[in-house]
Design a protein around this motif. Structure first.
Motif, PDB file in Angstrom:
ATOM      1  N   LYS A 269     -12.933 -47.599  16.099  1.00  0.00           N
ATOM      2  CA  LYS A 269     -12.052 -46.653  15.405  1.00  0.00           C
ATOM      3  C   LYS A 269     -12.037 -45.295  16.113  1.00  0.00           C
ATOM      4  O   LYS A 269     -10.971 -44.695  16.284  1.00  0.00           O
ATOM      5  CB  LYS A 269     -12.471 -46.510  13.947  1.00  0.00           C
ATOM      6  CG  LYS A 269     -12.207 -47.758  13.143  1.00  0.00           C
ATOM      7  CD  LYS A 269     -12.614 -47.581  11.699  1.00  0.00           C
ATOM      8  CE  LYS A 269     -12.325 -48.864  10.920  1.00  0.00           C
ATOM      9  NZ  LYS A 269     -12.667 -48.732   9.513  1.00  0.00           N
ATOM     10  N   LEU A 270     -13.198 -44.810  16.525  1.00  0.00           N
ATOM     11  CA  LEU A 270     -13.246 -43.536  17.255  1.00  0.00           C
ATOM     12  C   LEU A 270     -12.520 -43.672  18.595  1.00  0.00           C
ATOM     13  O   LEU A 270     -11.763 -42.788  18.991  1.00  0.00           O
ATOM     14  CB  LEU A 270     -14.688 -43.089  17.477  1.00  0.00           C
ATOM     15  CG  LEU A 270     -14.878 -41.765  18.217  1.00  0.00           C
ATOM     16  CD1 LEU A 270     -14.223 -40.610  17.472  1.00  0.00           C
ATOM     17  CD2 LEU A 270     -16.356 -41.492  18.448  1.00  0.00           C
ATOM     18  N   ARG A 271     -12.732 -44.781  19.288  1.00  0.00           N
ATOM     19  CA  ARG A 271     -12.057 -45.007  20.569  1.00  0.00           C
ATOM     20  C   ARG A 271     -10.542 -45.040  20.386  1.00  0.00           C
ATOM     21  O   ARG A 271      -9.790 -44.465  21.178  1.00  0.00           O
ATOM     22  CB  ARG A 271     -12.546 -46.333  21.170  1.00  0.00           C
ATOM     23  CG  ARG A 271     -11.917 -46.676  22.500  1.00  0.00           C
ATOM     24  CD  ARG A 271     -12.636 -45.951  23.592  1.00  0.00           C
ATOM     25  NE  ARG A 271     -11.703 -45.030  24.214  1.00  0.00           N
ATOM     26  CZ  ARG A 271     -12.038 -44.132  25.124  1.00  0.00           C
ATOM     27  NH1 ARG A 271     -13.280 -43.993  25.491  1.00  0.00           N
ATOM     28  NH2 ARG A 271     -11.158 -43.341  25.658  1.00  0.00           N
ATOM     29  N   SER A 272     -10.073 -45.720  19.324  1.00  0.00           N
ATOM     30  CA  SER A 272      -8.631 -45.787  19.049  1.00  0.00           C
ATOM     31  C   SER A 272      -8.063 -44.406  18.746  1.00  0.00           C
ATOM     32  O   SER A 272      -6.972 -44.065  19.214  1.00  0.00           O
ATOM     33  CB  SER A 272      -8.356 -46.726  17.874  1.00  0.00           C
ATOM     34  OG  SER A 272      -8.683 -48.046  18.210  1.00  0.00           O
ATOM     35  N   LEU A 273      -8.798 -43.611  17.979  1.00  0.00           N
ATOM     36  CA  LEU A 273      -8.347 -42.253  17.660  1.00  0.00           C
ATOM     37  C   LEU A 273      -8.279 -41.407  18.927  1.00  0.00           C
ATOM     38  O   LEU A 273      -7.293 -40.707  19.173  1.00  0.00           O
ATOM     39  CB  LEU A 273      -9.267 -41.612  16.627  1.00  0.00           C
ATOM     40  CG  LEU A 273      -8.989 -40.156  16.267  1.00  0.00           C
ATOM     41  CD1 LEU A 273      -7.565 -39.958  15.751  1.00  0.00           C
ATOM     42  CD2 LEU A 273     -10.006 -39.669  15.243  1.00  0.00           C
ATOM     43  N   PHE A 274      -9.312 -41.477  19.737  1.00  0.00           N
ATOM     44  CA  PHE A 274      -9.336 -40.732  20.993  1.00  0.00           C
ATOM     45  C   PHE A 274      -8.157 -41.129  21.885  1.00  0.00           C
ATOM     46  O   PHE A 274      -7.464 -40.280  22.439  1.00  0.00           O
ATOM     47  CB  PHE A 274     -10.674 -40.964  21.718  1.00  0.00           C
ATOM     48  CG  PHE A 274     -10.753 -40.266  23.037  1.00  0.00           C
ATOM     49  CD1 PHE A 274     -11.096 -38.926  23.119  1.00  0.00           C
ATOM     50  CD2 PHE A 274     -10.480 -40.944  24.213  1.00  0.00           C
ATOM     51  CE1 PHE A 274     -11.153 -38.271  24.337  1.00  0.00           C
ATOM     52  CE2 PHE A 274     -10.538 -40.302  25.441  1.00  0.00           C
ATOM     53  CZ  PHE A 274     -10.878 -38.965  25.501  1.00  0.00           C
ATOM     54  N   ASP A 275      -7.930 -42.441  22.020  1.00  0.00           N
ATOM     55  CA  ASP A 275      -6.832 -42.932  22.860  1.00  0.00           C
ATOM     56  C   ASP A 275      -5.478 -42.481  22.322  1.00  0.00           C
ATOM     57  O   ASP A 275      -4.579 -42.109  23.090  1.00  0.00           O
ATOM     58  CB  ASP A 275      -6.870 -44.455  22.975  1.00  0.00           C
ATOM     59  CG  ASP A 275      -8.041 -44.956  23.806  1.00  0.00           C
ATOM     60  OD1 ASP A 275      -8.652 -44.146  24.546  1.00  0.00           O
ATOM     61  OD2 ASP A 275      -8.359 -46.156  23.694  1.00  0.00           O
ATOM     62  N   PHE A 276      -5.313 -42.508  21.003  1.00  0.00           N
ATOM     63  CA  PHE A 276      -4.063 -42.063  20.379  1.00  0.00           C
ATOM     64  C   PHE A 276      -3.801 -40.595  20.713  1.00  0.00           C
ATOM     65  O   PHE A 276      -2.694 -40.221  21.113  1.00  0.00           O
ATOM     66  CB  PHE A 276      -4.142 -42.250  18.855  1.00  0.00           C
ATOM     67  CG  PHE A 276      -2.961 -41.706  18.116  1.00  0.00           C
ATOM     68  CD1 PHE A 276      -1.836 -42.494  17.912  1.00  0.00           C
ATOM     69  CD2 PHE A 276      -2.961 -40.414  17.608  1.00  0.00           C
ATOM     70  CE1 PHE A 276      -0.732 -41.991  17.230  1.00  0.00           C
ATOM     71  CE2 PHE A 276      -1.874 -39.905  16.932  1.00  0.00           C
ATOM     72  CZ  PHE A 276      -0.748 -40.699  16.737  1.00  0.00           C
ATOM     73  N   LEU A 277      -4.818 -39.753  20.561  1.00  0.00           N
ATOM     74  CA  LEU A 277      -4.650 -38.322  20.843  1.00  0.00           C
ATOM     75  C   LEU A 277      -4.381 -38.086  22.323  1.00  0.00           C
ATOM     76  O   LEU A 277      -3.502 -37.308  22.684  1.00  0.00           O
ATOM     77  CB  LEU A 277      -5.883 -37.543  20.388  1.00  0.00           C
ATOM     78  CG  LEU A 277      -6.088 -37.461  18.883  1.00  0.00           C
ATOM     79  CD1 LEU A 277      -7.451 -36.869  18.566  1.00  0.00           C
ATOM     80  CD2 LEU A 277      -4.972 -36.673  18.214  1.00  0.00           C
ATOM     81  N   GLU A 278      -5.125 -38.764  23.177  1.00  0.00           N
ATOM     82  CA  GLU A 278      -4.935 -38.593  24.618  1.00  0.00           C
ATOM     83  C   GLU A 278      -3.507 -38.967  25.023  1.00  0.00           C
ATOM     84  O   GLU A 278      -2.850 -38.238  25.765  1.00  0.00           O
ATOM     85  CB  GLU A 278      -5.949 -39.445  25.375  1.00  0.00           C
ATOM     86  CG  GLU A 278      -5.902 -39.262  26.872  1.00  0.00           C
ATOM     87  CD  GLU A 278      -6.970 -40.066  27.571  1.00  0.00           C
ATOM     88  OE1 GLU A 278      -7.750 -39.446  28.314  1.00  0.00           O
ATOM     89  OE2 GLU A 278      -7.033 -41.298  27.366  1.00  0.00           O
ATOM     90  N   ASP A 279      -3.032 -40.085  24.523  1.00  0.00           N
ATOM     91  CA  ASP A 279      -1.682 -40.542  24.852  1.00  0.00           C
ATOM     92  C   ASP A 279      -0.614 -39.605  24.285  1.00  0.00           C
ATOM     93  O   ASP A 279       0.359 -39.269  24.957  1.00  0.00           O
ATOM     94  CB  ASP A 279      -1.469 -41.963  24.332  1.00  0.00           C
ATOM     95  CG  ASP A 279      -0.159 -42.557  24.821  1.00  0.00           C
ATOM     96  OD1 ASP A 279       0.057 -42.572  26.044  1.00  0.00           O
ATOM     97  OD2 ASP A 279       0.645 -42.977  23.969  1.00  0.00           O
ATOM     98  N   SER A 280      -0.812 -39.152  23.043  1.00  0.00           N
ATOM     99  CA  SER A 280       0.170 -38.298  22.380  1.00  0.00           C
ATOM    100  C   SER A 280       0.233 -36.894  22.969  1.00  0.00           C
ATOM    101  O   SER A 280       1.276 -36.241  22.916  1.00  0.00           O
ATOM    102  CB  SER A 280      -0.153 -38.191  20.885  1.00  0.00           C
ATOM    103  OG  SER A 280      -0.103 -39.457  20.268  1.00  0.00           O
TER     104      SER A 280
END
Length: 135
Positions: free
Chosen positions: A107-118
């Protein structure tokens, strides 16, 4: 005659998106800060951070409102989740960093990836911390 060009002033705003620690991990982090300061004279981190936190993204951009929009999208996309610490780590350099090691969290990895991409199109100078946006 000389043509006059129009110069656009770029006003950059620094930001950091962080998760503020709570509960036992916050108490343990504050205890570690206090111990480092009182027993070893190390206060670099505690004197420059508003509170113990996890930095998810940091940088500079021209339009902070777009960063806030990304945060709102992330809040709608991700449900609250818990993290489990796994000890401390140290980056030894001129400005040392002591960090909490986390057990793997999808979940933390997904959140980090979402923010990085956005944020990749908005951020001009990544990894610069100043203003904290607490999640």
């Amino acid at each position: 005659k000389q043509k006059l060009g129009i110069c656009r002033l770029l006003l950059m705003q620094k930001y950091a998106i962080v998760i503020k620690l709570t509960g036992e991990i916050l108490n343990n982090s504050l205890f570690a800060w206090s111990t480092l300061k009182n027993q070893f004279g190390i206060k670099y981190i505690s004197s420059r951070s508003t509170s113990p936190h996890i930095t998810l993204a940091a940088g500079q951009c021209q339009e902070i409102q777009k960063v806030l929009k990304v945060i709102k999208e992330a809040a709608a996309e991700f449900s609250p989740f818990e993290l489990q610490g796994n000890g401390l780590g140290v980056l030894v350099k001129e400005t040392p960093v002591i960090y909490i090691r986390w057990l793997h969290s999808k979940k933390l990895r997904s959140l980090f990836d979402f923010l990085e991409d956005s944020l990749k199109e908005l951020v001009l100078f990544p990894k610069t911390q100043n203003t904290f946006i607490i999640v």
